[in-house]
Design a protein around this motif. Sequence first.
Motif, PDB file in Angstrom:
ATOM      1  N   GLU A  27     142.264  26.207  15.925  1.00 61.64           N
ATOM      2  CA  GLU A  27     143.588  25.597  15.772  1.00 61.64           C
ATOM      3  C   GLU A  27     144.578  26.532  16.422  1.00 61.64           C
ATOM      4  O   GLU A  27     144.567  27.730  16.162  1.00 61.64           O
ATOM      5  N   PHE A  28     145.427  25.992  17.291  1.00 59.34           N
ATOM      6  CA  PHE A  28     146.365  26.828  18.024  1.00 59.34           C
ATOM      7  C   PHE A  28     147.758  26.712  17.448  1.00 59.34           C
ATOM      8  O   PHE A  28     148.133  25.656  16.979  1.00 59.34           O
TER       9      PHE A  28
ATOM     10  N   GLU B 268     145.391  44.861  31.558  1.00 55.26           N
ATOM     11  CA  GLU B 268     146.153  44.346  32.694  1.00 55.26           C
ATOM     12  C   GLU B 268     145.850  42.866  32.938  1.00 55.26           C
ATOM     13  O   GLU B 268     146.757  42.061  33.160  1.00 55.26           O
ATOM     14  N   VAL B 269     144.584  42.492  32.871  1.00 55.48           N
ATOM     15  CA  VAL B 269     144.192  41.093  33.068  1.00 55.48           C
ATOM     16  C   VAL B 269     144.739  40.223  31.935  1.00 55.48           C
ATOM     17  O   VAL B 269     145.271  39.135  32.168  1.00 55.48           O
ATOM     18  N   ILE B 270     144.640  40.697  30.710  1.00 57.05           N
ATOM     19  CA  ILE B 270     145.139  39.930  29.562  1.00 57.05           C
ATOM     20  C   ILE B 270     146.649  39.731  29.668  1.00 57.05           C
ATOM     21  O   ILE B 270     147.160  38.637  29.409  1.00 57.05           O
ATOM     22  N   GLN B 271     147.373  40.779  30.069  1.00 52.17           N
ATOM     23  CA  GLN B 271     148.840  40.704  30.173  1.00 52.17           C
ATOM     24  C   GLN B 271     149.288  39.587  31.117  1.00 52.17           C
ATOM     25  O   GLN B 271     150.329  38.976  30.901  1.00 52.17           O
ATOM     26  N   LYS B 272     148.513  39.323  32.174  1.00 47.42           N
ATOM     27  CA  LYS B 272     148.895  38.281  33.140  1.00 47.42           C
ATOM     28  C   LYS B 272     148.855  36.892  32.516  1.00 47.42           C
ATOM     29  O   LYS B 272     149.631  36.018  32.882  1.00 47.42           O
ATOM     30  N   THR B 273     147.928  36.682  31.568  1.00 47.52           N
ATOM     31  CA  THR B 273     147.773  35.364  30.952  1.00 47.52           C
ATOM     32  C   THR B 273     148.541  35.248  29.641  1.00 47.52           C
ATOM     33  O   THR B 273     149.183  34.236  29.375  1.00 47.52           O
TER      34      THR B 273
ATOM     35  N   ASN C 232     146.754  28.101  23.485  1.00 49.52           N
ATOM     36  CA  ASN C 232     145.972  26.949  23.925  1.00 49.52           C
ATOM     37  C   ASN C 232     144.603  27.403  24.429  1.00 49.52           C
ATOM     38  O   ASN C 232     144.394  28.576  24.726  1.00 49.52           O
ATOM     39  N   ILE C 233     143.668  26.465  24.527  1.00 47.95           N
ATOM     40  CA  ILE C 233     142.300  26.765  24.938  1.00 47.95           C
ATOM     41  C   ILE C 233     142.241  27.226  26.397  1.00 47.95           C
ATOM     42  O   ILE C 233     141.378  28.028  26.767  1.00 47.95           O
ATOM     43  N   GLU C 234     143.180  26.767  27.218  1.00 48.61           N
ATOM     44  CA  GLU C 234     143.182  27.157  28.621  1.00 48.61           C
ATOM     45  C   GLU C 234     143.365  28.667  28.782  1.00 48.61           C
ATOM     46  O   GLU C 234     142.775  29.287  29.674  1.00 48.61           O
ATOM     47  N   GLN C 235     144.181  29.278  27.923  1.00 46.70           N
ATOM     48  CA  GLN C 235     144.364  30.729  27.983  1.00 46.70           C
ATOM     49  C   GLN C 235     143.045  31.447  27.718  1.00 46.70           C
ATOM     50  O   GLN C 235     142.693  32.397  28.413  1.00 46.70           O
ATOM     51  N   ILE C 236     142.312  30.999  26.733  1.00 45.40           N
ATOM     52  CA  ILE C 236     141.041  31.632  26.385  1.00 45.40           C
ATOM     53  C   ILE C 236     140.032  31.458  27.513  1.00 45.40           C
ATOM     54  O   ILE C 236     139.364  32.416  27.921  1.00 45.40           O
ATOM     55  N   GLU C 237     139.941  30.246  28.056  1.00 44.78           N
ATOM     56  CA  GLU C 237     139.009  29.995  29.155  1.00 44.78           C
ATOM     57  C   GLU C 237     139.358  30.828  30.385  1.00 44.78           C
ATOM     58  O   GLU C 237     138.479  31.375  31.053  1.00 44.78           O
ATOM     59  N   THR C 238     140.642  30.927  30.698  1.00 46.18           N
ATOM     60  CA  THR C 238     141.090  31.730  31.835  1.00 46.18           C
ATOM     61  C   THR C 238     140.721  33.194  31.638  1.00 46.18           C
ATOM     62  O   THR C 238     140.232  33.858  32.557  1.00 46.18           O
ATOM     63  N   LEU C 239     140.934  33.702  30.426  1.00 50.96           N
ATOM     64  CA  LEU C 239     140.630  35.111  30.178  1.00 50.96           C
ATOM     65  C   LEU C 239     139.134  35.394  30.265  1.00 50.96           C
ATOM     66  O   LEU C 239     138.738  36.435  30.794  1.00 50.96           O
ATOM     67  N   TYR C 240     138.296  34.503  29.773  1.00 54.65           N
ATOM     68  CA  TYR C 240     136.849  34.709  29.917  1.00 54.65           C
ATOM     69  C   TYR C 240     136.490  34.857  31.394  1.00 54.65           C
ATOM     70  O   TYR C 240     135.734  35.742  31.787  1.00 54.65           O
TER      71      TYR C 240
END
Length: 93
Positions: A16-17, A39-44, A72-80
């Motif tokens: 749940e977001f 650094e990668v996390i900060q971008k998203t 949102n789920i897109e943030q998690i998918e992008t970070l993976y």
Amino acid sequence: MQDLNKEQLKLKDLLEFPCSFAFKVMGENKPELADLVVEVIQKTIPGDYVPTTKPSSKGTYTAVSVTVNATNIEQIETLYKELGAIDIVRVVL
């Protein structure tokens, strides 16, 4: 025996977001690993992150753990995907 594919829920159905989501990144034991992960996390998902690190028993790898507040789920998918693309990263959990 039940068909497990029908029973399994997708990650987006389980969350749940907004929510806190912990990433554990395993990579080569190099001093820049934690900084690259943040650094990668900060971008998203910009934020003030303090990663925890733990070396493997032989010192070959390091685990970097960071918890984010995803909206949102897109943030998690992008970070993976983006965390896995770091050249010294071996696996993202």
